[in-house]
Design a protein around this motif. Structure first.
Motif, PDB file in Angstrom:
ATOM      1  N   GLU A  10       1.059  -1.138   0.255  1.00 37.83           N
ATOM      2  CA  GLU A  10      -0.253   0.165   0.448  1.00 37.83           C
ATOM      3  C   GLU A  10       1.095   1.067   0.433  1.00 37.83           C
ATOM      4  N   ILE A  11       0.515   2.401  -0.751  1.00 38.94           N
ATOM      5  CA  ILE A  11       1.814   2.912  -1.349  1.00 38.94           C
ATOM      6  C   ILE A  11       0.848   4.854  -1.372  1.00 38.94           C
ATOM      7  N   LEU A  12       0.652   5.142  -0.413  1.00 34.56           N
ATOM      8  CA  LEU A  12      -0.345   5.617  -0.006  1.00 34.56           C
ATOM      9  C   LEU A  12       0.746   7.842   0.207  1.00 34.56           C
ATOM     10  N   ASP A  13      -0.048   8.361  -0.200  1.00 39.07           N
ATOM     11  CA  ASP A  13      -0.235  10.078  -0.472  1.00 39.07           C
ATOM     12  C   ASP A  13       1.436  10.290  -0.334  1.00 39.07           C
ATOM     13  N   ARG A  14       1.582   9.530  -1.293  1.00 42.06           N
ATOM     14  CA  ARG A  14       3.600   9.985  -1.601  1.00 42.06           C
ATOM     15  C   ARG A  14       3.862  10.571  -3.342  1.00 42.06           C
ATOM     16  N   PRO A  15       4.840  11.111  -3.480  1.00 41.40           N
ATOM     17  CA  PRO A  15       4.862  12.116  -4.642  1.00 41.40           C
ATOM     18  C   PRO A  15       5.142  10.188  -6.022  1.00 41.40           C
ATOM     19  N   PRO A  16       4.746  10.734  -7.098  1.00 41.96           N
ATOM     20  CA  PRO A  16       4.585   9.356  -7.943  1.00 41.96           C
ATOM     21  C   PRO A  16       5.894   8.858  -8.103  1.00 41.96           C
TER      22      PRO A  16
END
Length: 107
Positions: free
Chosen positions: A94-100
């Motif tokens: 799960e990868i959330l609220d991070r730069p592209p």
């Protein structure tokens, strides 16, 4: 013959290096080794602009993982990184609220 999905480390080497470091810091030594060999089975597909999550194993979306499941929340400098692990296997990142994510350019 069915082709295997690409290794996440080949697509997003910086992400995998960060995950390995964070897992070591959390005392998750086995997962820190295993994360180098996870494959990108599919993107999350939720459509949320803050989500870049990755499915690393086949699993029916919306269904519980069942016995042996645990969440491994990590402490990155930005955003959220949380792993779903079943019996020692990383199933979902799960990868959330991070730069592209920056994908490695394939030759």
């Amino acid at each position: 013959m069915k082709q295997e999905p690409p290794l996440v480390r080949d697509l997003f080497p910086e992400l995998v290096a960060e995950l390995a470091t964070l897992l070591e810091e959390e005392g998750e030594h086995w997962l820190a080794i295993c994360v180098w060999d996870v494959r990108m089975v599919a993107e999350c597909g939720c459509g949320d602009d803050f989500c870049q999550s990755i499915r690393t194993a086949e699993h029916t979306p919306g269904q519980p993982y069942g016995p042996g499941h645990r969440c491994v929340p990590l402490l990155p400098a930005t955003g959220d990184l949380i792993l779903d692990v079943v019996n020692g296997r990383i199933m979902y990142i799960e990868i959330l609220d991070r730069p592209p994510l920056r994908q490695r350019v394939q030759p």
